[in-house]
Scaffold this active site. Structure first.
Site, mmCIF file in Angstrom:
data_model
loop_
_atom_site.group_PDB
_atom_site.id
_atom_site.type_symbol
_atom_site.label_atom_id
_atom_site.label_comp_id
_atom_site.label_asym_id
_atom_site.label_seq_id
_atom_site.Cartn_x
_atom_site.Cartn_y
_atom_site.Cartn_z
ATOM 1 N N TYR A 1 0.835 20.287 -9.046
ATOM 2 C CA TYR A 1 1.832 19.496 -9.773
ATOM 3 C C TYR A 1 2.080 18.148 -9.089
ATOM 4 O O TYR A 1 2.510 17.190 -9.736
ATOM 5 C CB TYR A 1 3.166 20.244 -9.884
ATOM 6 C CG TYR A 1 3.102 21.507 -10.723
ATOM 7 C CD1 TYR A 1 1.976 21.817 -11.471
ATOM 8 C CD2 TYR A 1 4.159 22.390 -10.777
ATOM 9 C CE1 TYR A 1 1.908 22.961 -12.236
ATOM 10 C CE2 TYR A 1 4.111 23.540 -11.541
ATOM 11 C CZ TYR A 1 2.974 23.824 -12.263
ATOM 12 O OH TYR A 1 2.919 24.962 -13.027
ATOM 13 N N LYS B 1 -4.991 32.881 -3.677
ATOM 14 C CA LYS B 1 -6.349 33.104 -4.193
ATOM 15 C C LYS B 1 -7.312 32.755 -3.043
ATOM 16 O O LYS B 1 -8.196 31.903 -3.155
ATOM 17 C CB LYS B 1 -6.565 32.221 -5.436
ATOM 18 C CG LYS B 1 -7.845 32.475 -6.208
ATOM 19 C CD LYS B 1 -7.864 33.773 -6.981
ATOM 20 C CE LYS B 1 -9.220 33.961 -7.654
ATOM 21 N NZ LYS B 1 -9.384 35.300 -8.253
ATOM 22 N N ASP C 1 -4.740 37.028 -9.333
ATOM 23 C CA ASP C 1 -5.176 37.745 -10.540
ATOM 24 C C ASP C 1 -4.747 39.211 -10.471
ATOM 25 O O ASP C 1 -4.228 39.775 -11.435
ATOM 26 C CB ASP C 1 -6.693 37.599 -10.775
ATOM 27 C CG ASP C 1 -7.529 37.731 -9.516
ATOM 28 O OD1 ASP C 1 -6.965 37.874 -8.410
ATOM 29 O OD2 ASP C 1 -8.773 37.698 -9.632
ATOM 30 N N ASP D 1 5.023 29.591 -11.039
ATOM 31 C CA ASP D 1 5.450 29.188 -12.381
ATOM 32 C C ASP D 1 4.964 30.228 -13.400
ATOM 33 O O ASP D 1 5.735 30.736 -14.229
ATOM 34 C CB ASP D 1 4.860 27.793 -12.677
ATOM 35 C CG ASP D 1 5.443 27.148 -13.917
ATOM 36 O OD1 ASP D 1 6.259 27.785 -14.599
ATOM 37 O OD2 ASP D 1 5.057 25.994 -14.214
ATOM 38 N N ASP E 1 7.218 33.506 -15.514
ATOM 39 C CA ASP E 1 7.309 33.678 -16.976
ATOM 40 C C ASP E 1 6.842 35.087 -17.355
ATOM 41 O O ASP E 1 7.415 35.740 -18.230
ATOM 42 C CB ASP E 1 6.430 32.639 -17.706
ATOM 43 C CG ASP E 1 7.200 31.366 -18.077
ATOM 44 O OD1 ASP E 1 8.096 30.971 -17.301
ATOM 45 O OD2 ASP E 1 6.899 30.757 -19.125
HETATM 46 C C1 LIG Z 1 7.804 21.029 -16.265
HETATM 47 C C2 LIG Z 1 7.337 22.334 -15.693
HETATM 48 C C3 LIG Z 1 6.548 22.162 -14.449
HETATM 49 C C4 LIG Z 1 8.509 23.164 -15.426
HETATM 50 C C5 LIG Z 1 8.207 24.619 -15.421
HETATM 51 O O1 LIG Z 1 7.497 25.173 -16.207
HETATM 52 C C6 LIG Z 1 8.912 25.399 -14.447
HETATM 53 O O2 LIG Z 1 9.383 24.891 -13.445
HETATM 54 O O3 LIG Z 1 8.972 26.626 -14.635
HETATM 55 MG MG LIG Z 2 7.618 27.347 -16.061
#
Ligand SMILES: CC(C)CC(=O)C(=O)O
Ligand SMILES: [Mg+2]
Ligand SMILES: NC(=O)C1=CN([C@@H]2O[C@H](COP(=O)(O)OP(=O)(O)OC[C@H]3O[C@@H](n4cnc5c(N)ncnc54)[C@H](O)[C@@H]3O)[C@@H](O)[C@H]2O)C=CC1
Length: 352
Positions: A136, A186, A218, A242, A246
């Site tokens: 990032y 990884k 993975d 990240d 999710d």
């Molecule tokens: C803009 C993204 C890098 C933000 C994101 O998906 C996060 O921090 O979870």
């Molecule tokens: Mg995110």
């Protein structure tokens, strides 16, 4: 208690409004809220997704309560003007390198998890995601090669210092929990990951009471679904963290439930300066409809009270009220229910 409030775009304003109502209901002594523009709305108003004024507002506060940034109408903009740069920029400029993302199974949601209920019931983990490095923030660009094809690159890099710093955060968190730490990388393929692993092992010598193991990302993604109960604290880089967080959110029922704290080294009178936000984005598909689940943001406000203001009792009051709200079946559309954003906020306030 000076709190910067940056709702951002899409459902950001909707979920922040409910978190603010919950904070109001606690009647916190001396709480002052300072508004600021971030994201697409800031671009529209000021020509930049992260105006300097917004950064200054954050710096003049003890904590930032953040919604989300991003809007499809900005997809054509140059990268540095995209709304998402606001959250990356704030994290970097405020030195917030440690992103804590707890995922815990709430009673009554086991049947709504993407996993089998008996497996979902075991989830109680904390993802510690490094937040200032990785692809990032590495050198990036696009160019046209000699053969005429366009190519793009994003450099993944970590320094030993960056890894050691987040490793200490994760080991300390593990000491305060069940004493287990899984470092996810990884290292079978990536140089950054080999360095990551070496640095984590080095730091482990200072925490003999924490059981450390290593897992390739993975496999970690698979194990998170197969046997999430094996995880206590997970430490990993920006990109892997990240994605895994999710994924973890669906294991406990919805992305609308997962809160986060982004912390650095700056201290406040009663804790650590931090930025608090739900892990989700602006959800353009449901924005403006009053259907967003505000619980991730309400729980982020609880994390703020705990980490930046040392108000553990108030944090626990919010967390208990949320748990009761969910146990009572007050569910938004993301959990198969029909409660609106405001109705969920009302239900939490009723149970405080
Ligand atoms: C803009 C993204 C890098 C933000 C994101 O998906 C996060 O921090 O979870
Ligand atoms: Mg995110
Ligand atoms: N920290 C931030 O500001 C983040 C910003 N984004 C941005 O948000 C925009 C949308 O990104 P997506 O990939 O679609 O991810 P997203 O997290 O916004 O949405 C993914 C899916 O989850 C649902 N969802 C998310 N939050 C919800 C909530 N509170 N209640 C109910 N349902 C919810 C959405 O409706 C959508 O179907 C993009 O511009 C992206 O860059 C994405 C992630 C984090």
């Amino acid at each position: 208690m000076r709190i910067a409030v940056f709702p951002g775009d899409g459902i950001g304003a909707e979920v922040i409004a409910e978190a603010l109502r919950v904070l109001d209901a606690l009647r916190l002594p001396g709480a002052v809220y300072l508004a600021g523009d971030v994201g697409a709305i800031a671009y529209q108003r000021h020509g930049h997704p992260l105006p300097q004024e917004t950064v200054e507002t954050a710096r003049n506060c003890d904590a930032v309560l953040f919604g989300a940034v991003g809007d499809p109408s900005c997809d054509h903009l140059e990268r540095h003007l995209r709304p998402e740069q606001a959250v990356l920029g704030l994290r970097a400029q405020l030195g917030l390198f440690a992103n804590l993302r707890p995922a815990t199974m709430f009673a009554g949601l086991e049947d709504l998890s993407a996993l089998k209920p008996e497996i979902a019931r075991q989830i109680d983990l904390l993802i510690v995601r490094e937040l200032n490095g990785d692809v990032y923030f590495g050198d990036k660009g696009t160019r046209t090669r000699d053969d005429g094809q366009r190519e793009g690159w994003d450099m993944m890099s970590y320094s030993e210092g960056e890894v050691r710093r987040i490793a200490h955060t994760a080991f300390l968190a593990a000491q305060g929990r069940k004493g287990r730490l899984t470092s996810v990388d990884k290292a079978n393929v990536l140089e950054t990951s080999q360095l990551w692993r070496d640095a984590v092992i080095e730091v482990a010598a200072e925490y003999p009471d924490v059981a450390l193991d290593h897992m390739y990302v993975d496999n970690a993604a698979m194990q998170l679904v197969r046997n999430p109960g094996q995880f206590d604290v997970v430490v990993t880089g920006n990109l892997f963290g990240d994605i895994l967080s999710d994924q973890a959110s669906m294991c406990v029922g919805s992305i609308g439930l997962l809160a986060s704290a982004s912390l650095g080294e700056q201290k406040t009178a009663h804790g650590t300066f931090g930025l608090y936000e739900p892990i989700h984005g602006t959800a353009p598909d449901i924005a403006g409809q009053g259907r967003a689940n505000p619980i991730a943001t309400i729980l982020s406000a609880a994390m703020m009270l705990r980490h930046s203001f040392g108000r553990e009792n108030d944090a626990m009051r919010i967390e208990s009220a949320v748990a009761q709200t969910l146990a009572d079946g007050v569910h938004g559309g993301d959990l198969g229910g029909s409660a609106s954003t405001k109705e969920i906020g009302d239900a939490v306030i009723d149970r405080l």
